[in-house]
Design a protein around this motif. Structure first.
Motif, PDB file in Angstrom:
ATOM      1  N   LEU A 298       0.957  -1.293   0.070  1.00  0.00           N
ATOM      2  CA  LEU A 298       0.007   0.027  -0.161  1.00  0.00           C
ATOM      3  C   LEU A 298       0.812   1.235   0.037  1.00  0.00           C
ATOM      4  N   VAL A 299       2.245   0.981   0.497  1.00  0.00           N
ATOM      5  CA  VAL A 299       3.010   2.402   0.536  1.00  0.00           C
ATOM      6  C   VAL A 299       4.275   2.021  -0.391  1.00  0.00           C
ATOM      7  N   TYR A 300       4.777   2.893  -1.322  1.00  0.00           N
ATOM      8  CA  TYR A 300       5.670   2.726  -2.229  1.00  0.00           C
ATOM      9  C   TYR A 300       6.771   3.740  -2.237  1.00  0.00           C
ATOM     10  N   ASN A 301       8.084   3.737  -2.297  1.00  0.00           N
ATOM     11  CA  ASN A 301       9.170   4.407  -2.412  1.00  0.00           C
ATOM     12  C   ASN A 301       8.915   5.021  -4.006  1.00  0.00           C
ATOM     13  N   VAL A 302       9.108   6.030  -4.366  1.00  0.00           N
ATOM     14  CA  VAL A 302       9.367   6.774  -5.594  1.00  0.00           C
ATOM     15  C   VAL A 302      10.557   7.712  -5.613  1.00  0.00           C
ATOM     16  N   THR A 303      11.376   7.470  -6.537  1.00  0.00           N
ATOM     17  CA  THR A 303      12.487   8.632  -6.699  1.00  0.00           C
ATOM     18  C   THR A 303      13.128   8.747  -7.862  1.00  0.00           C
ATOM     19  N   SER A 304      13.786   9.917  -8.347  1.00  0.00           N
ATOM     20  CA  SER A 304      14.272  10.253  -9.597  1.00  0.00           C
ATOM     21  C   SER A 304      15.893  10.311  -9.567  1.00  0.00           C
ATOM     22  N   PHE A 305      16.249  11.471  -8.902  1.00  0.00           N
ATOM     23  CA  PHE A 305      17.772  11.299  -9.019  1.00  0.00           C
ATOM     24  C   PHE A 305      18.276  11.790  -7.423  1.00  0.00           C
ATOM     25  N   SER A 306      19.411  11.646  -7.270  1.00  0.00           N
ATOM     26  CA  SER A 306      20.127  11.979  -5.704  1.00  0.00           C
ATOM     27  C   SER A 306      21.201  12.846  -6.052  1.00  0.00           C
ATOM     28  N   LEU A 307      21.459  13.944  -5.254  1.00  0.00           N
ATOM     29  CA  LEU A 307      22.566  14.775  -5.518  1.00  0.00           C
ATOM     30  C   LEU A 307      22.916  15.417  -4.259  1.00  0.00           C
ATOM     31  N   THR A 308      24.158  15.624  -4.214  1.00  0.00           N
ATOM     32  CA  THR A 308      24.515  16.302  -3.151  1.00  0.00           C
ATOM     33  C   THR A 308      24.405  17.676  -3.289  1.00  0.00           C
ATOM     34  N   ALA A 309      24.683  18.889  -2.011  1.00  0.00           N
ATOM     35  CA  ALA A 309      24.374  20.030  -2.060  1.00  0.00           C
ATOM     36  C   ALA A 309      25.265  20.828  -2.833  1.00  0.00           C
ATOM     37  N   THR A 310      26.489  20.116  -2.940  1.00  0.00           N
ATOM     38  CA  THR A 310      27.598  20.843  -3.783  1.00  0.00           C
ATOM     39  C   THR A 310      26.995  20.451  -5.157  1.00  0.00           C
ATOM     40  N   GLU A 311      26.709  19.327  -5.710  1.00  0.00           N
ATOM     41  CA  GLU A 311      26.385  18.885  -7.169  1.00  0.00           C
ATOM     42  C   GLU A 311      25.190  19.697  -7.452  1.00  0.00           C
ATOM     43  N   PHE A 312      24.204  20.037  -6.490  1.00  0.00           N
ATOM     44  CA  PHE A 312      23.251  20.940  -6.787  1.00  0.00           C
ATOM     45  C   PHE A 312      23.632  22.305  -7.287  1.00  0.00           C
ATOM     46  N   ARG A 313      24.586  22.610  -6.264  1.00  0.00           N
ATOM     47  CA  ARG A 313      25.112  24.118  -6.690  1.00  0.00           C
ATOM     48  C   ARG A 313      25.549  24.153  -7.825  1.00  0.00           C
ATOM     49  N   GLN A 314      26.576  23.081  -8.278  1.00  0.00           N
ATOM     50  CA  GLN A 314      27.178  23.262  -9.487  1.00  0.00           C
ATOM     51  C   GLN A 314      26.236  23.176 -10.589  1.00  0.00           C
ATOM     52  N   ARG A 315      25.189  22.519 -10.418  1.00  0.00           N
ATOM     53  CA  ARG A 315      24.124  22.583 -11.608  1.00  0.00           C
ATOM     54  C   ARG A 315      23.456  23.938 -11.838  1.00  0.00           C
ATOM     55  N   VAL A 316      23.359  24.438 -10.682  1.00  0.00           N
ATOM     56  CA  VAL A 316      22.642  25.920 -10.545  1.00  0.00           C
ATOM     57  C   VAL A 316      23.614  26.899 -11.303  1.00  0.00           C
ATOM     58  N   LEU A 317      24.944  26.747 -10.804  1.00  0.00           N
ATOM     59  CA  LEU A 317      25.993  27.841 -11.537  1.00  0.00           C
ATOM     60  C   LEU A 317      26.064  27.581 -12.722  1.00  0.00           C
ATOM     61  N   GLN A 318      26.172  26.282 -13.474  1.00  0.00           N
ATOM     62  CA  GLN A 318      26.167  26.441 -14.786  1.00  0.00           C
ATOM     63  C   GLN A 318      25.212  26.930 -15.455  1.00  0.00           C
ATOM     64  N   ALA A 319      24.062  26.993 -14.720  1.00  0.00           N
ATOM     65  CA  ALA A 319      22.845  27.978 -15.722  1.00  0.00           C
ATOM     66  C   ALA A 319      22.985  29.392 -15.063  1.00  0.00           C
ATOM     67  N   PHE A 320      23.509  29.757 -13.764  1.00  0.00           N
ATOM     68  CA  PHE A 320      23.335  31.118 -13.636  1.00  0.00           C
ATOM     69  C   PHE A 320      24.789  31.200 -12.912  1.00  0.00           C
ATOM     70  N   PRO A 321      25.746  31.405 -13.845  1.00  0.00           N
ATOM     71  CA  PRO A 321      27.273  31.535 -13.269  1.00  0.00           C
ATOM     72  C   PRO A 321      27.578  32.806 -12.508  1.00  0.00           C
TER      73      PRO A 321
END
Ligand code: AKB
Length: 339
Positions: free
Chosen positions: A256-279
């Motif tokens: 009745l209860v399921y895990n669902v997920t998509s991707f896993s990131l560290t806060a540093t990796e998240f920041r790098q993605r954001v910086l690529q878009a907004f240097p």
């Protein structure tokens, strides 16, 4: 004659608005939405909206007398950080509110002699890893691993998963003349990221906050350490998960209860993605020990094999698509005026 509707609680929140939009495009059933707040103007015409609380018994009684619920998407909740400031209020909203709706749905299923579906978003907050060593060791948790929540919100979500199971399988088993047919189904979400709204009161909020701040040209001090890792999901996938779980034939569901997920990131990796878009973005780290403690207890990733096997769960947005095709284009056009 009562009108048959799909009820969505917490409809003015992040998931709610996206779900109302998606449901309106997929069903010809009437939508009834309930929230403490008004709905954003862009979804007004898609639903009959009631402003009020899920804790208001008189309001619920009025709704029951006017409407017959086919499906209830119960999204209303106080999230993990907010809940730590007012734990007893969180308990009231998250547990007592859910209990009232489960009972209402179970009773309606009994009167009308047909199932009422109850779709409940749960959370990675139900997990509680005791330390970083165990978080690294058990990086992809299964549904039954480490169910030791450390927040009021996590406790509430875990207990409501159990209540849903109880109302589905055991409620009035001894006393009822007619069978209760509550069809409870739940997904445990990771941190959700929307291009259109910034979350409030959660602890996974640092991801979306970082991104939206960068797009607005505002500096952002991230409240967790660089190495902090949790799973995330783009909002359209979250909505798809709710709709696909609701559409799955009952006999294909082994839980009745399921895990669902998509991707896993560290806060540093998240920041790098954001910086690529907004240097030019100014993103620093100023960990808050209490919020850090919460995310440190959450798993680095989720095992969602059961959802994939049983009802074909498959996120459409991996990290690259989430940023390049959903988040960045929509966020850029949303803040175009401000930049
Ligand atoms: C929160 O941070 O409280 C929520 C969640 C992970 O359920 N976003």
């Amino acid at each position: 004659m009562r009108k048959k509707v799909i009820l969505i609680t917490g409809a003015s929140g992040e998931i709610g608005v996206a779900l109302v939009r998606a449901l309106a495009g997929r069903t010809d059933k009437l939508l009834l939405t309930l929230d403490l707040h008004a709905l954003p103007a862009e979804v007004h015409s898609l639903t009959t909206h009631v402003e009020g609380s899920i804790l208001d018994e008189h309001l619920l009684a009025r709704l029951v007398s006017e409407y017959e619920f086919d499906t209830i998407y119960h999204l209303a909740a106080l999230l993990s950080t907010r809940g730590e400031y007012t734990p007893e209020i969180a308990h009231r909203v998250n547990v007592e509110g859910t209990l009232a709706l489960l009972k209402l749905a179970a009773d309606q299923s009994q009167w009308r002699g047909r199932p009422v579906q109850f779709i409940f978003p749960s959370s990675i907050a139900v997990y509680g890893l005791p330390d970083l060593q165990r978080k690294a060791e058990f990086s992809r948790v299964r549904e039954w691993d480490w169910n030791y929540p450390t927040t009021m919100y996590g406790c509430n979500k875990q207990y409501c998963e159990m209540l849903g199971t109880y109302y589905s399988r055991h409620y009035r088993q001894l006393a009822a003349e007619r069978p209760v047919m509550l069809d409870f189904r739940s997904v445990r979400f990771p941190g959700l990221i929307s291009a259109f709204t910034v979350p409030s009161g959660g602890t996974s909020d640092y991801g979306p906050e970082m991104l939206h701040a960068a797009a607005k040209g505002e500096p952002y001090a991230c409240f967790v350490r660089q190495d902090t890792q949790i799973p995330f999901m783009a909002m359209p996938d979250a909505v798809t998960a709710l709709l696909d779980l609701a559409a799955a034939p009952r006999q294909t569901l082994s839980r009745l209860v399921y895990n669902v997920t998509s991707f896993s990131l560290t806060a540093t990796e998240f920041r790098q993605r954001v910086l690529q878009a907004f240097p030019a973005a100014e993103i620093t780290f100023e960990p808050d020990s209490r919020r850090q403690g919460i995310v440190d207890s959450w798993p680095a990733d989720l095992e969602d094999k059961a959802a994939r096997r049983d009802w074909g769960w498959q996120p459409q947005y991996d990290v690259a698509r989430a940023f390049d095709e959903y988040l960045l284009p929509n966020i850029r056009s949303r803040y175009a005026v401000v930049i």
